[in-house]
Structure formats: C-alpha cells, structure tokens
Scaffold this motif. Structure first.
Motif, PDB file in Angstrom:
ATOM      1  N   LEU A  44       0.918  -1.427   2.917  1.00 40.10           N
ATOM      2  CA  LEU A  44       1.963  -2.282   3.485  1.00 40.10           C
ATOM      3  C   LEU A  44       1.975  -2.186   5.009  1.00 40.10           C
ATOM      4  O   LEU A  44       2.106  -3.192   5.711  1.00 40.10           O
ATOM      5  N   ALA A  45       1.851  -0.959   5.513  1.00 40.98           N
ATOM      6  CA  ALA A  45       1.851  -0.760   6.968  1.00 40.98           C
ATOM      7  C   ALA A  45       0.637  -1.433   7.604  1.00 40.98           C
ATOM      8  O   ALA A  45       0.741  -2.055   8.668  1.00 40.98           O
ATOM      9  N   VAL A 166       7.734  -1.417   9.417  1.00 39.11           N
ATOM     10  CA  VAL A 166       6.993  -0.196   9.096  1.00 39.11           C
ATOM     11  C   VAL A 166       7.884   1.030   9.228  1.00 39.11           C
ATOM     12  O   VAL A 166       7.849   1.942   8.397  1.00 39.11           O
ATOM     13  N   SER A 167       8.721   1.082  10.271  1.00 39.56           N
ATOM     14  CA  SER A 167       9.588   2.245  10.486  1.00 39.56           C
ATOM     15  C   SER A 167      10.567   2.430   9.340  1.00 39.56           C
ATOM     16  O   SER A 167      11.000   3.553   9.057  1.00 39.56           O
ATOM     17  N   GLU A 168      10.941   1.334   8.670  1.00 35.33           N
ATOM     18  CA  GLU A 168      11.901   1.420   7.572  1.00 35.33           C
ATOM     19  C   GLU A 168      11.235   1.653   6.224  1.00 35.33           C
ATOM     20  O   GLU A 168      11.904   1.929   5.232  1.00 35.33           O
ATOM     21  N   LEU A 169       9.922   1.558   6.163  1.00 34.27           N
ATOM     22  CA  LEU A 169       9.196   1.858   4.929  1.00 34.27           C
ATOM     23  C   LEU A 169       8.623   3.266   4.927  1.00 34.27           C
ATOM     24  O   LEU A 169       8.459   3.875   3.868  1.00 34.27           O
ATOM     25  N   TRP A 174       5.601  10.783   8.253  1.00 35.56           N
ATOM     26  CA  TRP A 174       4.476   9.916   8.602  1.00 35.56           C
ATOM     27  C   TRP A 174       4.881   8.723   9.454  1.00 35.56           C
ATOM     28  O   TRP A 174       4.044   7.887   9.779  1.00 35.56           O
ATOM     29  N   ARG A 175       6.158   8.650   9.818  1.00 35.78           N
ATOM     30  CA  ARG A 175       6.633   7.474  10.538  1.00 35.78           C
ATOM     31  C   ARG A 175       5.906   7.288  11.869  1.00 35.78           C
ATOM     32  O   ARG A 175       5.486   6.182  12.219  1.00 35.78           O
ATOM     33  N   GLY A 176       5.761   8.363  12.619  1.00 38.38           N
ATOM     34  CA  GLY A 176       5.105   8.260  13.915  1.00 38.38           C
ATOM     35  C   GLY A 176       3.665   7.804  13.793  1.00 38.38           C
ATOM     36  O   GLY A 176       3.198   6.960  14.562  1.00 38.38           O
ATOM     37  N   ARG A 252       9.388   3.300  -5.296  1.00 33.02           N
ATOM     38  CA  ARG A 252       7.982   2.900  -5.293  1.00 33.02           C
ATOM     39  C   ARG A 252       7.300   3.352  -4.011  1.00 33.02           C
ATOM     40  O   ARG A 252       6.149   3.798  -4.023  1.00 33.02           O
ATOM     41  N   LEU A 253       8.005   3.248  -2.889  1.00 35.09           N
ATOM     42  CA  LEU A 253       7.438   3.680  -1.618  1.00 35.09           C
ATOM     43  C   LEU A 253       7.181   5.180  -1.591  1.00 35.09           C
ATOM     44  O   LEU A 253       6.236   5.648  -0.955  1.00 35.09           O
ATOM     45  N   ARG A 254       8.032   5.939  -2.254  1.00 38.68           N
ATOM     46  CA  ARG A 254       7.893   7.393  -2.243  1.00 38.68           C
ATOM     47  C   ARG A 254       7.095   7.916  -3.426  1.00 38.68           C
ATOM     48  O   ARG A 254       6.918   9.127  -3.592  1.00 38.68           O
TER      49      ARG A 254
END
Length: 545
Positions: A44-45, A166-169, A174-176, A252-254
């Motif tokens: 997705l990112a 992306v920051s909200e997913l 791993w956000r950075g 699902r994202l996690r």
C-alpha cells in the motif's frame, strides 16, 4: 478483549499527563515499539508513493528538455537568443508547477477529511492527467504554462495526501522508514525522467519533448484506477464513526485476526478512537453546534490551526524545514544543472552526463533514509546534513569565485567543484530530502493533520516556486554568490534544527501532543480519562459482528 491497561506495552492507551498546576513535569509520550511491517502495508505504501514518483518525474523532466533545440523553437519566449525576458519566462514556466502544487496541497485539507485520503488521490490523478494532455498538445507558451499549472495541482495533491495516507497506515516502528520511502520515490521519479528525456533528445521532432510528457500518462492512469482497491485510512474511518470497518482495516494492516485482535492492535485502535473523540469534543466546546462539512465549519477548522502557541510551533517546525530544504538549492541544481556545468566549460554531452550523475547521487542518498530515519532519528540526520551541505556550498563558492574566469587552466579546481556538488547531492538526499516531509506528517494532531500537512506542503511548494523563479537570474548575476546564498541559508538551518525541531522518532501519532505541551491541562486530562474509561467499558471489538 484483553484488559489493555494491564499490558506492559509502550503502545498502551493511557499515559501520564501531569500539569504545572499539579507541580509535576509533563511525562514523555508513549512510544510505539510494536507493529510488524507486513507485505500488505508495504504494498500500500509503495502504491501510494507512485504519486510521488510522478511528482519527482515532473521535476526532473525539464532539466534536459529546457536545452532541446526543438523545445526552444516551439517556445521561443524562453530562448535567450530570441527573447530579452527569457530568464524570467523560463523560470516562470519551470516553477509554475510548484505554484499549482501549492494550491493543490492547500485544497487537500478539506478534500482529505471530507472525501477520504484515497479518493483525494483519485481526484489528484484526474487533475494531473488533464494538465498533462495540455502539455503534450501544447502549441504555444500560454498553453504549456496552463497545462503545467494544472498538472502541478495534481502533484500538490499527491505530495500532501500520499505521505499523510502512509503515516496513518504504518506501524509506529516503521512509520519513518515508509515515509522516507515516499520521499525516496520522488528522487526515483526525478532520475527516471532525466534519463528518459536524455534518450528522447535524439528524436528529430517535437516528440523529443512531448514523449517524456506523454509517458507520465501510464502511471497516472494506473494510480487513478488503483485507488479503488486501496483501503480507507483507519483514522479516517474512526472520524466517520465507521468503527467496525476501521478496526477491520487496522487488523488487516497489522496482520492479526479480526475476530481475535492482539493486545497491541487493540491498544492502537483504542488510542485512535480516543484521539478522534477528544478532538471532536474540543471542537464542540470551542464552536458549539456547527454543521460538519459546511463552509463555516471549514473556516473555523482552518482558524483553529493557528489558535495556540503549540500549534504555531508545529507550523514553524514544518514550514521552516521545507523552506530550508528548498533554500539549500537542491531544486535549482536539478532544474539548471546543465547550465551550471556549462559554466565549468563542459561540453553539451558532458553537461548532461554530469547532471544525470548528480541525479543518481541524490537518489542514492535518499535510499539510505529508509534505513537511517528510524534508527538515528530525524533530528540527528538534519543536523549532520546541515553541517555537510554548508561545507559543500562554502567550498563551491570559493572555487567558483577564484577560478571561474579561467577554468581551462584550472581543471583540478573544476573537478574539485564537481566533487563538492556530488557530495552535496548525496547528503541532501540522505538528510534534507525526505526528512522534512516525515516530520510534517507526524507532528499534527488528528483534527488538524490534513490541514496542517496541507499548509506545510503548500509552503514547500511556495519555497520551490520561489527558488525556481529566482535561480536563473541569480546564476546569471553571480554563480559564486548563488552558492554563498544557499550555503548561508543551510547554515541557519543548523541552529533551527538544534533549537526548534523536536525529535519524533518512535512517538505515536496520537500522543505527539505531549512533545508540544498541548494537552497538559487538568480539563483535557479529565476528558481523556473519561473517554478512555468509556471505550474500555465497551470494547470496540464488539462492533464487529
């Protein structure tokens, strides 16, 4: 659902918020050490970052096209041998994309909250393609400029919404890295466009510059079509009171079961609900019953952006980093690299070859940020970048000032100047390239995030437009003075980063407020505690039947 309070996890919902009235210090924000990066989140990112590839492509494509004879014949207004105002008109035509992007990013604050992040990416794709068609078919200067402005609007949408989405997913850990990948994709687009236009320059017709424009239609169409497959942001779904869908997407994202989410995922979901509800209560208390989505509501939300000292500090951080990024000269050198190498007495082929090399070095430096942003932190990268970039500018200014009148007899100095430029491009990509966007997407609370990021990105584009407009006359007036100017700005950024910019590494988005001392009053602490108790009394998992 397991009792989240008893989990010894840094992602847990509650955190201490003692206030000055209580005689305590503000406790540090919880940091997210959990969260696995699964293939779904990465895919997705990567797909969302395709918009940033188009952004970078549009930046880099002009570097070669500006010197194509067929392009200059089609648009004689930017040919210095045919027009006395060529320098300004060239800068305007190049920079008008940034001006359109400024409006695009500003419009996203409303669009991203009203219609969702993923739908806004679709809107941007349509606007981008309309502008692109005008550029491909352009017959005169005015048509080209209008097309570039409309494409710029779409690019502004991509540059704001893609990293926001992306920051909200992304998991906190791993956000950075994923935000850095979004920034890195800009550099990928820049390099790709340079080498494509490098090859098409051999076409003996106007398609030498129209084809590089047309190629962008392929990923733009794919991006527009692909948005129908993207999930909504869990945070946006929570704000729309679609809690069942939001928790399903987050699970699902996690990578956990929707029927039996793990404690860390439930803690993150509860924190999202708390943040959304807290912002909603704060809005109601401030403005009363205003119809959500109305023009009055939109106006009040924009006004609230500047309502507190903490919010103003956020804007100073975000906007300041973007201005220093652009005032470091990166886009000026990407746009006008061949002109710079021409000043070193390099031939036409060497000019383009070296311009391509510095593009690749910028990409190489940006690649490292996917591994260094979360390991070393944002602040350390920016400090290191400010020191190295300032040094490169200082050496370049000295070499150009001393030897520019006779490069032919000082080839060693010319090579040293090129080496400094290569080092500058690598470390700019490794530090000030993606990092400002990472910080900007992290520091705003949910209620203000879409508009805050939009305003920050708009400042990036305004800075980009300004530098793109002034760079040609600056280089014409004094090449060494131009590097003194860029180096002086980067030197000032060192103090800005040290004294103004906070470290956001590992801090949950929902608890970023603690860094800025936003919610330390007793009233807000009590409101948060009440919401937390209510949510834990009725677990969100019950909403999925």
């Amino acid at each position: 659902m397991e009792n989240i309070e008893n989990k010894p996890d840094n992602n847990q919902v509650e955190y201490s918020a003692t206030t000055p009235a209580q005689g305590g210090d503000v406790a540090g924000p919880p940091t997210g050490n959990g969260g696995k990066l699964n293939s779904f989140v990465f895919a997705l990112a990567a797909f969302a970052a395709l918009g940033n590839v188009l952004y970078g492509y549009n930046q880099g494509v002009m570097a070669v096209i500006l010197d194509m004879p067929q392009f200059l014949d089609q648009f004689p207004q930017i040919d210095a041998s045919k027009s006395s105002g060529a320098g300004f008109l060239k800068g305007l035509m190049t920079a008008i994309v940034e001006f359109g992007a400024m409006f695009g990013s500003l419009s996203c604050g409303y669009l991203a909250d009203r219609y969702s992040r993923k739908r806004t990416i679709f809107f941007g794709s349509i606007g981008f393609m309309i502008g692109l068609v005008l550029q491909i078919a352009s017959q005169d200067y005015a048509m080209l400029v209008i097309g570039r402005f409309l494409s710029g609007w779409g690019i502004g949408v991509f540059s704001m919404v893609a990293p926001l989405y992306v920051s909200e997913l992304a998991p906190t850990r791993w956000r950075g890295a994923l935000l850095a990948m979004a920034g890195w994709s800009i550099l990928v687009g820049t390099s790709i466009s340079f080498w494509i236009s490098y090859g098409t320059r051999f076409i003996n017709s106007s398609w030498c510059f129209r084809l590089p424009f047309a190629i962008q239609l392929i990923p733009a169409i794919g991006l527009a079509a692909g948005t129908f497959l993207l999930p909504y942001s869990p945070r946006w779904l929570a704000a729309q009171d679609r809690h069942g869908e939001g928790l399903t997407v987050l699970c699902r994202l996690r990578g956990c079961s929707v029927d039996h989410p793990d404690a860390a995922t439930m803690a993150e979901w509860t924190e999202i609900l708390i943040a959304v509800q807290l912002d909603r209560c704060a809005l109601t208390e401030t403005h009363g019953n205003v119809t959500p989505g109305s023009l009055k509501w939109e106006f009040l939300r924009w006004r609230d952006l500047f309502s507190t000292r903490a919010m103003l500090r956020r804007f100073v951080v975000a906007c300041g980093l973007f201005w220093f990024q652009q005032l470091g000269g990166i886009d000026a050198l990407l746009y006008y690299g061949p002109s710079f190498f021409e000043s070193l007495s390099y031939g036409a082929t060497e000019q383009l070859n070296w311009s391509g090399i510095i593009n690749c070095m910028n990409l190489a430096g940006g690649t490292t940020t996917m591994f260094t942003t979360d390991r070393f932190g944002r602040k350390k990268l920016l400090i290191a970048g400010a020191i190295i970039i300032t040094s490169c500018h200082a050496v370049l200014a000295g070499l150009i000032g001393a030897y520019s009148s006779d490069w032919a007899n000082h080839q060693g100095a010319a090579k040293a100047g090129v080496a400094m430029l290569v080092i500058f491009m690598f470390f700019q990509g490794a530090t000030f390239g993606p990092t400002p966007a990472v910080v900007c997407n992290e520091i705003f609370p949910y209620r203000h995030r879409a508009r805050g990021v939009a305003f920050g990105i708009a400042n990036e584009w305004l800075a980009n437009f300004t530098v793109g407009l002034i760079a040609p006359p600056l280089l014409d007036a004094s090449a060494w003075g131009t590097f003194v100017f860029f180096g002086g700005c980067t030197f000032l950024s060192l103090f800005f980063v040290i004294f103004i910019v906070p470290e956001t590494k590992g801090v949950l988005l929902e608890t970023m407020d603690v860094i800025f001392n936003d919610r330390v009053a007793d009233e807000d602490a009590k409101m948060r505690a009440a919401i937390t108790s209510e949510l834990q009394a009725e677990p969100p998992i019950q909403e999925i039947k």
